[in-house]
Design a protein around this motif. Structure first.
Motif, PDB file in Angstrom:
ATOM      1  N   LEU A 108      34.522  36.197  32.103  1.00 27.37           N
ATOM      2  CA  LEU A 108      33.021  35.856  32.512  1.00 27.37           C
ATOM      3  C   LEU A 108      32.312  37.301  32.868  1.00 27.37           C
ATOM      4  O   LEU A 108      32.983  38.089  33.231  1.00 27.37           O
ATOM      5  CB  LEU A 108      33.110  34.849  33.619  1.00 27.37           C
ATOM      6  N   LYS A 113      34.887  43.097  32.795  1.00 27.41           N
ATOM      7  CA  LYS A 113      35.431  43.314  31.387  1.00 27.41           C
ATOM      8  C   LYS A 113      35.359  44.606  30.912  1.00 27.41           C
ATOM      9  O   LYS A 113      36.342  45.190  30.261  1.00 27.41           O
ATOM     10  CB  LYS A 113      34.947  42.178  30.463  1.00 27.41           C
ATOM     11  N   LYS A 119      38.880  51.413  31.049  1.00 28.64           N
ATOM     12  CA  LYS A 119      40.256  51.628  31.958  1.00 28.64           C
ATOM     13  C   LYS A 119      41.470  51.617  31.083  1.00 28.64           C
ATOM     14  O   LYS A 119      42.391  52.704  31.233  1.00 28.64           O
ATOM     15  CB  LYS A 119      40.351  50.750  33.149  1.00 28.64           C
ATOM     16  N   ARG A 140      23.416  41.784  25.144  1.00 33.45           N
ATOM     17  CA  ARG A 140      22.784  42.630  26.053  1.00 33.45           C
ATOM     18  C   ARG A 140      23.013  43.870  25.857  1.00 33.45           C
ATOM     19  O   ARG A 140      23.648  44.509  25.579  1.00 33.45           O
ATOM     20  CB  ARG A 140      23.602  42.343  27.610  1.00 33.45           C
ATOM     21  N   GLN A 146      26.526  50.486  28.266  1.00 35.65           N
ATOM     22  CA  GLN A 146      27.399  50.750  29.213  1.00 35.65           C
ATOM     23  C   GLN A 146      28.979  51.120  28.555  1.00 35.65           C
ATOM     24  O   GLN A 146      29.546  51.862  29.077  1.00 35.65           O
ATOM     25  CB  GLN A 146      27.594  49.520  29.867  1.00 35.65           C
ATOM     26  N   LYS A 248      39.498  43.968  41.005  1.00 36.44           N
ATOM     27  CA  LYS A 248      38.761  44.106  42.475  1.00 36.44           C
ATOM     28  C   LYS A 248      39.955  43.796  43.449  1.00 36.44           C
ATOM     29  O   LYS A 248      39.522  43.077  44.423  1.00 36.44           O
ATOM     30  CB  LYS A 248      37.604  43.100  42.383  1.00 36.44           C
ATOM     31  N   GLY A 275      39.975  49.270  41.716  1.00 37.56           N
ATOM     32  CA  GLY A 275      38.479  50.214  41.905  1.00 37.56           C
ATOM     33  C   GLY A 275      37.746  50.307  40.994  1.00 37.56           C
ATOM     34  O   GLY A 275      38.051  49.831  39.737  1.00 37.56           O
ATOM     35  N   GLU A 276      36.689  50.719  41.006  1.00 39.72           N
ATOM     36  CA  GLU A 276      35.516  51.009  39.959  1.00 39.72           C
ATOM     37  C   GLU A 276      35.747  52.332  39.114  1.00 39.72           C
ATOM     38  O   GLU A 276      35.491  52.239  38.063  1.00 39.72           O
ATOM     39  CB  GLU A 276      34.106  51.174  40.798  1.00 39.72           C
TER      40      GLU A 276
HETATM   41  P1  GDP Z   1      31.709  42.758  32.908  1.00 36.77           P
HETATM   42  O1  GDP Z   1      30.174  41.993  32.964  1.00 36.77           O
HETATM   43  O2  GDP Z   1      32.898  41.833  32.928  1.00 36.77           O
HETATM   44  O3  GDP Z   1      31.748  43.492  31.743  1.00 36.77           O
HETATM   45  O4  GDP Z   1      31.805  43.356  34.255  1.00 36.77           O
HETATM   46  P2  GDP Z   1      31.706  45.053  34.367  1.00 36.77           P
HETATM   47  O5  GDP Z   1      32.828  45.600  33.561  1.00 36.77           O
HETATM   48  O6  GDP Z   1      30.179  45.438  34.017  1.00 36.77           O
HETATM   49  O7  GDP Z   1      31.846  44.914  35.898  1.00 36.77           O
HETATM   50  C1  GDP Z   1      31.080  44.493  36.804  1.00 36.77           C
HETATM   51  C2  GDP Z   1      31.103  45.310  38.353  1.00 36.77           C
HETATM   52  O8  GDP Z   1      32.518  45.084  38.774  1.00 36.77           O
HETATM   53  C3  GDP Z   1      30.684  46.681  38.060  1.00 36.77           C
HETATM   54  O9  GDP Z   1      29.990  47.199  39.075  1.00 36.77           O
HETATM   55  C4  GDP Z   1      32.104  47.419  37.930  1.00 36.77           C
HETATM   56  O10 GDP Z   1      32.093  48.648  38.425  1.00 36.77           O
HETATM   57  C5  GDP Z   1      32.920  46.445  38.996  1.00 36.77           C
HETATM   58  N1  GDP Z   1      34.298  46.352  39.124  1.00 36.77           N
HETATM   59  C6  GDP Z   1      35.168  46.182  37.793  1.00 36.77           C
HETATM   60  N2  GDP Z   1      36.287  46.364  38.252  1.00 36.77           N
HETATM   61  C7  GDP Z   1      36.349  46.675  39.534  1.00 36.77           C
HETATM   62  C8  GDP Z   1      37.400  46.785  40.285  1.00 36.77           C
HETATM   63  O11 GDP Z   1      38.687  46.711  40.170  1.00 36.77           O
HETATM   64  N3  GDP Z   1      37.213  46.973  41.771  1.00 36.77           N
HETATM   65  C9  GDP Z   1      35.841  47.032  42.081  1.00 36.77           C
HETATM   66  N4  GDP Z   1      35.587  47.454  43.489  1.00 36.77           N
HETATM   67  N5  GDP Z   1      35.043  46.880  41.385  1.00 36.77           N
HETATM   68  C10 GDP Z   1      35.024  46.791  39.880  1.00 36.77           C
END
Ligand code: GDP
Length: 295
Positions: A108, A113, A119, A140, A146, A248, A275-276
């Motif tokens: 979602l 993702k 990573k 998007r 991104q 997360k 982490g991010e």
């Molecule tokens: P997507 O919409 O599923 O592709 O999600 P994104 O990859 O854009 O991530 C959404 C947000 O979650 C971003 O701000 C990422 O930096 C953050 N994020 C992703 N993985 C982690 C994680 O393991 N820990 C933390 N704290 N943030 C994360």
């Protein structure tokens, strides 16, 4: 950090058994009542908690435990083993027998993702793989950008064809591109939605049929607790996913998702994200996690 509160509570509860030279059925009952509460508070699925406590109790009340010289230690060991078993015991590896190995990333919106895709590419590159990322989130424009930005940070190529093409066609061409360019792993980033919906599932099914992936990884946000478990079930019913990436875990998720997903869906957690930053992805080791919880 995930499991902080659960870990403290379990350590308190079963710590009381540690030094005991004699453990009665009542001691075990009491400890298990507290373990049950701690797990429920950590948002672990109710049925999972019930069967967990039952198993630990049965094993603990066995004569070999009760009559041993260190029954308290034995009970703690059983809790540790059952926690590990709950999460699948051993780390599950990715199958690289096919060349190229196709890994389909699903999840979602906001679960992490796209970040996880980069990573994972970084992790595989360190194992001497040559990954290609394929940008199939055409809804998007920012999503493609991104992915490209993250990919350049880990120095991995991206196959993208903008937002006007059909994602199934992009995925198919991406795999062809990998074959032509010597990439042995293809990681396909797909579109997410806010909720599970049929159009999303149909699109990913189409990509699955067109690319025959070895792995379909579902990226789940650990902070969403039991919702993550429901999402896992829905994706597994529709797509037969091969693994979960739980993200997360660096936040204050209570741990319910990590402890419930395997038992409820039978799908293993293969990686965890903490982490991010792009180096914050690890292979998931249930046994090590169980040790970490119990301190
Ligand atoms: P997507 O919409 O599923 O592709 O999600 P994104 O990859 O854009 O991530 C959404 C947000 O979650 C971003 O701000 C990422 O930096 C953050 N994020 C992703 N993985 C982690 C994680 O393991 N820990 C933390 N704290 N943030 C994360």
């Amino acid at each position: 950090m995930i499991f902080e509160s659960l870990g403290d509570k379990l350590q308190d509860t079963i710590g009381k058994l540690r030094g005991k030279g004699k453990v009665t059925e009542q001691d075990v009952d009491e400890a298990m009542r507290e373990v049950k509460l701690a797990l429920l508070e950590a948002d672990v699925n109710f049925k999972v908690v019930k069967s967990f406590v039952k198993k630990v109790k049965e094993r603990s009340l066995g004569s070999d435990v009760m009559e041993s010289l260190t029954p308290g230690q034995q009970v703690i060991k059983i809790v540790m083993e059952e926690l590990s078993a709950l999460m699948g015991d051993n780390a599950e590896k990715i199958d690289f027998s096919k060349n190229p190995t196709v890994i389909l990333m699903t999840g979602l919106q906001g679960a992490g993702k796209t970040t996880t895709t980069a990573k994972l590419a970084r992790l595989l590159k360190k194992q001497n793989k040559r990954p290609l990322l394929v940008a199939c989130d055409v809804y998007r424009p920012a999503a493609i950008k991104q992915l490209e930005v993250l990919a350049s940070q880990v120095q991995v190529p991206v196959f993208a064809q903008g937002t006007d093409e059909d994602p199934v066609a992009i995925a198919r061409r991406g795999v062809e591109h990998a074959k032509a360019n010597g990439n042995d792993v293809v990681i396909i980033d797909t579109a997410g939605r806010l909720h599970v919906d049929e159009a999303l599932m149909d699109e990913i099914k189409g990509i699955k049929e067109a690319t025959a992936p070895t792995e379909i990884l579902l990226v789940l946000d650990a902070m969403t607790g039991q919702d993550a478990v429901k999402v896992a079930q829905a994706f597994n019913d529709a797509l037969s996913i091969t693994g979960v990436v739980l993200t997360k875990l660096d936040g204050d998720a209570r741990g319910g998702a990590a402890l419930s997903i395997r038992s409820v869906t039978d799908v293993p957690i293969k990686f965890i994200a903490l982490g991010e930053k792009l180096d914050a992805l690890e292979v998931f080791h249930p046994d090590r996690m169980a040790k970490r919880i119990l301190g």
